[in-house]
Design a protein around this motif. Sequence first.
Motif, PDB file in Angstrom:
ATOM      1  N   SER A 174       0.726  -1.172   0.119  1.00 53.50           N
ATOM      2  CA  SER A 174      -0.003  -0.029  -0.129  1.00 53.50           C
ATOM      3  C   SER A 174       0.721   1.209   0.113  1.00 53.50           C
ATOM      4  N   ASP A 175       0.122   2.361  -0.476  1.00 58.79           N
ATOM      5  CA  ASP A 175       0.989   3.644  -0.471  1.00 58.79           C
ATOM      6  C   ASP A 175       1.257   4.083   0.927  1.00 58.79           C
ATOM      7  N   PHE A 176       0.490   3.790   1.770  1.00 59.91           N
ATOM      8  CA  PHE A 176       0.662   4.111   3.270  1.00 59.91           C
ATOM      9  C   PHE A 176       2.185   3.405   4.082  1.00 59.91           C
ATOM     10  N   SER A 179       4.992   5.086   2.090  1.00 58.11           N
ATOM     11  CA  SER A 179       5.275   6.561   2.527  1.00 58.11           C
ATOM     12  C   SER A 179       6.236   6.550   3.746  1.00 58.11           C
ATOM     13  N   LYS A 180       6.466   5.458   4.331  1.00 57.75           N
ATOM     14  CA  LYS A 180       6.995   5.531   5.736  1.00 57.75           C
ATOM     15  C   LYS A 180       8.549   5.751   5.265  1.00 57.75           C
ATOM     16  N   THR A 181       9.200   6.048   6.357  1.00 62.92           N
ATOM     17  CA  THR A 181      10.783   6.180   6.316  1.00 62.92           C
ATOM     18  C   THR A 181      11.331   4.938   6.063  1.00 62.92           C
ATOM     19  N   ALA A 182      12.785   4.906   5.947  1.00 64.52           N
ATOM     20  CA  ALA A 182      13.503   3.505   5.483  1.00 64.52           C
ATOM     21  C   ALA A 182      13.257   2.744   6.861  1.00 64.52           C
ATOM     22  N   GLU A 183      13.692   3.256   7.887  1.00 57.67           N
ATOM     23  CA  GLU A 183      13.793   2.584   9.231  1.00 57.67           C
ATOM     24  C   GLU A 183      12.316   2.002   9.484  1.00 57.67           C
TER      25      GLU A 183
END
Length: 550
Positions: A174-176, A179-183
């Motif tokens: 999902s796009d959600f 959209s998170k950071t790498a970590e």
Amino acid sequence: MSFVENHSIDYKSLRLVVGAKSNLHDLAETCVCFANAQGGTIVVGIEDGHTDPPVNQKINEDDVNKVITRLRSLTDGVGIANPDIVTHQNSGQYFLFKVLPSSRTIATTSSGKVFIRITDKCYPVSSDELTNMAAEKNAFQWELIAALKVSMKQADPKEISSFLQGITNSSKVSDFIKSKTAEEILQHYQLLTPEGLLTNLGVLWLGNPSQRARLSYPLTVQYIVYNDRDEKIRKKDWHFHQLNPKDLLLEIEREAIELTYTSEIPDGLFRKQIRNYPKEVIRELLVNAFAHKRYTISGDIFIEVYPDRLIITNPGGLPLGITKENILHERHRRNPHLIQTLHDLNLMEGEGSGYDLVYEKLGRDAKPLPEIDSTLTKMSVTIHAGVVDKEVLSILDYVDRHFSLTQREFITFGIIPRQRKILPTQLAQKLQLPIEDRIRDWIGSLVNQNIVVTRGVKKGTEYLLNPDLFAQAKLDLKPSLKTIEPFKLELLIEEDLKHNGKSKISELAGRQPDVPEADIRKAVYRMAKQGLLLPFGGKRNRSYTLAKRK
């Protein structure tokens, strides 16, 4: 929130939990089920078949506290957390709480009963299965442990970049999440702990070769090719931990050229190439071996290629609750986070076993279904190379070109032409269905579209190919006495007895080898009941002769 029960969520009516008719012993068993699997959420206050709580239903906080306290007294080794009262948009309320997975101990009820959650049901665990369950406990938790104390900075930057790119480019994510950071992405897939350390699963995906080698039992593979005398003629192994699971899978597919060989069969004026092993089947079985390997015991994954078959073996038997008799339907994940990662990277069919895809692809090529063997320490799958019946293949090709079937319908249809005709009980057994009524979901539109016809009534119903349809197709099919109609079979028996005189059923069957003996027996009993045949002798040595016509 999804309102469908599955391996990680269960719904209970408020009436069964609070009040005079409450049954918290049943709810305690559900808690034990989740604790012995991978944890889950229990939602209280939504009735079966509903997606929302009753209008204006109110939840008393004291009742919730009493339920949680009572459940803790009715269970042992069960962690219950985060009870919460939720108000639905219809003003009704329900409450939910989480059951944590028991990482080291086996959870039980206060009376000593043990249960485990498999798909959307709870199953009791017998004393004979406790040893296997204890071994599974360690396997469940292996992914999340950060035993090597490797920080993210010590991981291979190329592996991290490659993994994040694969997730970002995946259509299954999902796009959600993207959209998170790498970590945050690495933590979402349980590759990284909140403290910044790589879990065992993180080392497997993101570590360098020396770090992977330090895992207790890392991912290792042997590929062995045999000739027709069972002598090894080629061997390659992957023991140096150079590759993460994705790259290892792709490397094996490149190196295993024997798995790409084809057989040539006639197809009208042309010749048709059929792969010995469908590409999708190879991918699914290899990924399954990676995903369901028990990483807490020693052993390589073996890929053994013989002239007529392929055998893939991985350490650790089938997960608890899964057998070769139910593998087509049951879903139970030994390494759930590894499976989720493989799925999201587009490397496997789904988060289950994938055997529905295997059955479908083998059925399309008229090949035998897989043979599965499982013990406590290993599991093996055997796939045969040859086409069972070229006639069946032409039937399957015709149906595939002219009809649109679901995966279930094609799996079912792949069985019927090979058998010529089949009883619902026999079909249910091959489809691993415990109840004959469920065949309707699998036979689907095959009967409605007149691809398959039925003959007989109730328990005597048979499924067979529609002769009119395939006569129009002009496939040049050879007739078979297996599908002979009952009245014609009676005429055949009558003609046989005219020439051969008094005979036993076994003698009649011996002279008609293409007709199933069970069909001959039914016909003889029917003719005797109608007075067309006369029986002689006792049950064991009974023989029959034609009755004299008036």
